[in-house]
Design an enzyme around this catalytic site. Structure first.
Site, PDB file in Angstrom:
ATOM      1  N   HIS A  51       0.734  -1.070   0.108  1.00  0.00           N
ATOM      2  CA  HIS A  51      -0.051   0.192   0.087  1.00  0.00           C
ATOM      3  C   HIS A  51       0.735   1.166  -0.061  1.00  0.00           C
ATOM      4  O   HIS A  51       0.539   2.244  -0.432  1.00  0.00           O
ATOM      5  CB  HIS A  51      -0.879  -0.045   1.362  1.00  0.00           C
ATOM      6  CG  HIS A  51      -2.111  -0.967   1.166  1.00  0.00           C
ATOM      7  ND1 HIS A  51      -1.884  -2.191   1.512  1.00  0.00           N
ATOM      8  CD2 HIS A  51      -3.217  -0.847   0.828  1.00  0.00           C
ATOM      9  CE1 HIS A  51      -2.791  -2.945   1.485  1.00  0.00           C
ATOM     10  NE2 HIS A  51      -3.895  -2.122   1.149  1.00  0.00           N
TER      11      HIS A  51
ATOM     12  N   ASP B 257      -4.571  -6.144  -7.512  1.00  0.00           N
ATOM     13  CA  ASP B 257      -5.029  -5.396  -6.273  1.00  0.00           C
ATOM     14  C   ASP B 257      -5.354  -3.949  -6.827  1.00  0.00           C
ATOM     15  O   ASP B 257      -5.150  -3.627  -8.004  1.00  0.00           O
ATOM     16  CB  ASP B 257      -3.829  -5.502  -5.366  1.00  0.00           C
ATOM     17  CG  ASP B 257      -4.352  -5.267  -3.979  1.00  0.00           C
ATOM     18  OD1 ASP B 257      -5.344  -4.702  -3.567  1.00  0.00           O
ATOM     19  OD2 ASP B 257      -3.543  -5.984  -3.145  1.00  0.00           O
TER      20      ASP B 257
END
Length: 315
Positions: A180, A249
Site C-alpha cells: 500500500h 489489487d
C-alpha cells in the site's frame, strides 16, 4: 479515438468510490465501468436503508453493476462503519472450527447481499509464518492444509449464495512488506513459493470466480509487481489452468503507481500483463489504453469472463 474500443476498455475498470454518491453516480453513467468498490467512508453515518437505496440507484445508472467491498473481518471490516457489530477476522473464526467460521461467514454474506453488494474481495488465501508479517493478521493464521480447506469452504458458500468471492493476493504475500505504501519484494525460493500456492490451487479446484493478484514483486517470477507481470499471469492461466476473472489489487496503491509512468500507467501495464479487471483503475488513463498494445481479442475474452460473473449474480 476509437469509441467502440474505448467503451469496451471502460468495462474493464472496477472503480474506487470517491466517497461521494453524486460523483460516483456521474462516473457510472458516463463511463459504464463494470464495477465499483465501496469503502468505510461510503457507509459511515448512514442507515442500512440509505445504503440499500444508494446501491439500487447505482444499479439503475449502470445495469448489472458489480458492487464490491473488502469485508474480510478483523483488520479489514468495512461493515463495521455501518453497525456496532463486531466482525472477527477469518483467523479468529477458524480457531473456533470450520463450522463456526462458515456460520459467521454466511451471516456476513447475507448481510452484504441484503444491502445490495454482490462481490466480496475475500477470502485472504495468503499463507504467512511470521506473526509480525504485514499480511499475517488477515490470513487464516493456520496450516496450509487448514487454510486451503477454509478457502475452499468460503468459496463454495458464496457460490451457493449467488455472490462473487475472490481468492487473494496471488501468488501469496508470504512474509513480504506492505505494498500500500511502498514497493515490496518477495525472495522466497521456488519450492517455498509453490508450497504456499496450495490454498490458491485449492481455490481454483473449487471454481473460484476471481483471483486478485498482488502488487508484490515475487522474484522467482519477475522483478515487476506480480499484478503487472506477464510471467505471473501466464503461470496462473497456463500452468495452473485458471480460466476465471483475474484482477489487480487496487491500482491506487503505491507499489502499482511506482511501477507505472506517464507514458505507461500501471493500468496499461496491468492490461498488457493479462488482467481482466483494473481494480481502482483511473479512468483518465483510458486514452492511453486505446493506444496500447492489447489486442481486441484479449479485451473481448476479458469481457466474456466478466459477463459470466454478471450473469451469475443477476440470474
Amino acid at each position: 479515438m476509437n469509441h467502440s474500443l474505448s467503451s469496451k476498455l471502460s468495462q474493464l475498470f472496477f472503480i474506487d468510490s470517491l466517497g461521494d454518491f453524486r460523483k460516483n453516480l456521474q462516473i457510472l453513467q458516463e463511463y459504464q465501468p463494470s464495477g465499483i468498490i465501496l469503502f468505510a467512508k461510503d457507509l459511515e453515518g448512514k442507515s442500512r436503508i440509505q445504503v440499500k437505496q444508494e446501491l439500487a440507484v447505482y444499479k439503475q445508472a449502470r445495469p448489472k453493476l458489480l458492487i464490491g467491498i473488502d469485508q474480510e473481518g478483523g483488520l479489514v471490516s468495512r461493515l463495521s462503519a455501518l453497525s456496532s457489530n463486531f466482525y472477527p477476522s477469518q483467523g479468529q473464526l477458524l480457531r473456533q472450527g470450520l463450522d463456526a467460521f462458515l456460520q459467521k461467514s454466511k451471516e456476513t454474506a447475507l448481510e452484504l447481499k441484503d444491502l445490495g453488494f454482490n462481490w466480496n474481495f475475500a477470502p485472504v488465501a495468503d499463507f504467512a509464518q511470521n506473526q509480525s508479517s504485514f499480511i499475517y493478521g488477515r490470513t487464516f493464521q493456520s496450516s496450509l492444509e487448514k487454510t486451503s480447506k477454509a478457502t475452499t469452504a468460503f468459496i463454495k458458500l458464496y457460490q451457493d449464495l449467488g455472490l462473487i468471492s475472490t481468492a487473494k493476493h496471488f501468488p501469496g504475500y508470504g512474509d513480504a512488506g506492505d505494498t500500500h505504501t511502498a514497493f515490496a519484494r518477495d525472495d522466497r525460493t521456488r519450492a517455498e513459493a509453490e508450497n504456499d500456492l496450495l490454498p490458491f490451487k485449492a481455490a481454483i479446484a473449487a471454481g473460484v470466480p476471481s483471483i486478485m493478484v498482488a502488487h508484490l514483486a515475487v522474484t522467482i517470477f519477475d522483478d515487476q509487481p506480480a499484478s503487472l507481470s506477464k510471467k505471473v499471469h501466464k503461470y496462473l492461466r497456463q500452468d495452473l489452468g485458471y480460466n476465471g476473472v483475474i484482477l489487480t489489487d487496487d491500482l491506487a496503491m503505491a507499489a502499482a503507481k511506482l511501477a507505472g509512468s506517464e507514458n505507461e500507467p500501471a493500468e496499461l501495464l496491468a492490461l498488457e500483463a493479462g488482467n481482466d479487471l483494473l481494480l481502482g483503475g483511473d479512468l483518465a488513463t483510458l486514452p492511453r489504453l486505446v493506444q496500447g498494445l492489447v489486442s481486441e481479442g484479449q479485451i473481448d475474452a476479458s469481457l466474456d469472463r466478466l459477463q459470466a460473473l454478471r450473469e451469475f449474480v443477476y440470474r
